[in-house]
Design an enzyme around this catalytic site. Sequence first.
Site, PDB file in Angstrom:
ATOM      1  N   ASP A 256      -4.384  -2.256   8.484  1.00  0.00           N
ATOM      2  CA  ASP A 256      -4.586  -2.588   7.083  1.00  0.00           C
ATOM      3  C   ASP A 256      -5.232  -1.368   6.417  1.00  0.00           C
ATOM      4  O   ASP A 256      -5.746  -0.460   7.083  1.00  0.00           O
ATOM      5  CB  ASP A 256      -5.430  -3.858   6.917  1.00  0.00           C
ATOM      6  CG  ASP A 256      -5.172  -4.512   5.546  1.00  0.00           C
ATOM      7  OD1 ASP A 256      -4.642  -3.822   4.643  1.00  0.00           O
ATOM      8  OD2 ASP A 256      -5.504  -5.700   5.370  1.00  0.00           O
TER       9      ASP A 256
HETATM   10  C1  BGC Z   1      -4.237  -5.768   1.989  1.00  0.00           C
HETATM   11  C2  BGC Z   1      -2.852  -5.782   2.598  1.00  0.00           C
HETATM   12  C3  BGC Z   1      -1.926  -4.921   1.786  1.00  0.00           C
HETATM   13  C4  BGC Z   1      -2.487  -3.507   1.725  1.00  0.00           C
HETATM   14  C5  BGC Z   1      -1.612  -2.536   0.945  1.00  0.00           C
HETATM   15  C6  BGC Z   1      -4.742  -4.336   1.754  1.00  0.00           C
HETATM   16  O1  BGC Z   1      -5.901  -4.374   0.994  1.00  0.00           O
HETATM   17  O2  BGC Z   1      -5.142  -6.456   2.806  1.00  0.00           O
HETATM   18  O3  BGC Z   1      -2.378  -7.102   2.666  1.00  0.00           O
HETATM   19  O4  BGC Z   1      -0.644  -4.916   2.348  1.00  0.00           O
HETATM   20  O5  BGC Z   1      -3.760  -3.562   1.094  1.00  0.00           O
HETATM   21  O6  BGC Z   1      -1.590  -2.823  -0.397  1.00  0.00           O
END
Ligand code: BGC
Length: 698
Positions: A256
């Site tokens: 993540d």
């Molecule tokens: C989120 C993810 C997301 C990623 C990219 C993160 O803060 O938890 O679900 O895909 O950002 O935007």
Amino acid sequence: MILRRLFWVLVAVVIACSSCSSSSSVGSDLERRVDELVAQMTLDEKVAQMSGDSGLLLTEGDTLWNVPGVERLGVPPFKMADGPRGLGPVEGATTFPVGIARSASWKPGIERRVGAAMGRELRAAGGTILLAPTINILRHPSWGRSQETYGEDVHLISRMGVAFVQGVQENALANPKHYAANSIEDTRFEVDVKIDERTLREIYLKHFRAAVLEGQAASVMSAYNSVNGQFCGENEHLIRDILKGDWGFDGFVLSDWVFGTQSTLGSALNGLDIEMPIARVYGELLLAAVQDGAFPEAVIDDAVRRMVRKKLQYRLGQPSGLDESVIGSDEHMAIAREAAVEGSVLLKNASSALPLETGALQRIAVVGILANTPNTGDNGSSNTMPAFVVTPLQGIEEAVGETVVVDHIAKDVLDGDDLAAIGAADAVVVVTGLTAEDEGEGLIGAGDRLDLDLSPEREALIRDAAGANPRTIVVLEGGGAITMGNWLAEVEALLMVWYPGQMGGYAIADLLFGDANPSGKLPITFPTGLDQLPPFDNVSLKVTYDYFHGYRYLDRNGATPEFPFGFGLSYTTFSVDNLQASQATAMEGDVVTFSVDVTNTGSAAGAEVVQLYATYPGSAVERSERELKGFVKVMLDSGESEAVEISLPVNDLAYYDVTESAWALEGLEHAIHVGTSSRDLPLSTSLSVAAQAPVLVF
Ligand code: BGC
């Protein structure tokens, strides 16, 4: 020194072997090609493929996250975009209803079409990995990202998750997230979730396994939080032992964003293949570790091999044949509208207040600020940029045309004139609920929702409107359970529409005026209050998740919710009779088929969701009182009857035996209950499963 070298040799052998075993399943030609390509790459080229290089934030003109390939070898980069309700960064891409709304359709067939539409739009926009679906369990409706999920039940999430992944992967790669036990927003970067092994396997991971093995997901995103003391981006048990070990996952794991990685060697060794969105712990640090012998190159090779394998398998280097005309196309808008219709849940319909008959109406009052406000979901990473949003007011106005006067009272606080206008209407539609101000992803959105009530102002809006006109219908928006003891008794009808996407206004009008018949069912319990749920702690940095949440928790405590899991009304009525099983006794590996006759006993065409729950009397371990194990949605004309079938793979009744580290199928006389919600199960039969020693059924 010698010991250290020996350790790395062992690591290299183990990792190389795990790659070999998975490779045999995907075809030796492909694997040969993968090996040839990886063998031609320099160490720098390999390490460069293990992190994103777009920067911390996407800048204008740069709409997709990039992870480099190797141009000189024709290995394409990855191009990624969120997300769960549509292509986040692409202007004009279709905004679908949020995940929880789509799950409420209980119709994997439409979820597959939603996934396929998003996959097509992604490829047309130049992307290759869709950062979705969000398949975390909704352990508690307070979680700020409730709207992205498929709800509280392992089986329902599995069916929806598999369908979405398969749909996306007709054209692109899916990325089920966040692996694992990510169910709190406000402490998501630091919280350590303590879970016993049985709960982990049965409640928090089983749907990930389905997405990977059945859905064939090409990639998985790790979560920010830690599980049992180790951050998910470097969690040996989650990634190495279970995902890549037990499940034989041959795809790749990405972190993540930004705070999802903690250490260079720990992450790489335990199986994190890509760090996103930039190299913080990988890049130079990882390169140096390999160059000075502190880290085995075999681990790097394994990570790169996994990515190249998927690039070749899904032909990411070749033109997709999709152009920008698919983005926001009429076809995709129609899918978005259908999904919104199918996922709306009729929770109350006293005196058959709905559907509204235009011929019998002269004046409708449409009340509330949200009636004419685009409300498609939170401001987090799943946010989208639709070209337009059809509001409920617009949908209603277009549906009634010139024949009915629509009086829009665009306020949440009503005065005497408003109440007089409401009193003079033949029917009142109050549109209210939650917005991005109330719930969403942490940091960039509103975070968790600690109170499940509507704001006092919105509750007063409903009560005041209902006080002025008994024919008050509430259209409720929001991403999760809402408590409604303060106003529910005062309204005639209640339609839960979640965040219904950009075509939501049309879908709402279709349902209000009977052009479509509500057929959604709750994918979560709506409790009467927080006291019916397990605690939700978004302050402590250590939390413990046990086996019970959602309907399982309420069943165990004998609590009666406001609306149970699986509940939803229709404008028609159904009967379910004549439960039959293909066999009364079963063994490991059997798939038992249950059939029931469903009859539409009312006067409108409509769809019913038949649900099958299993029980475990006399189990050696503590089980849920009953668990959803199968369902089917059937559309019937008035008076029509159909025999429907639900298959139950007997292995799905196993529990995870921690002493044997294996799934154990018990010799039990299971009661099998069938009906139309988790609390309305009029039909029963029994299924006798022959005793088994613990067997590795997964
Ligand atoms: C989120 C993810 C997301 C990623 C990219 C993160 O803060 O938890 O679900 O895909 O950002 O935007």
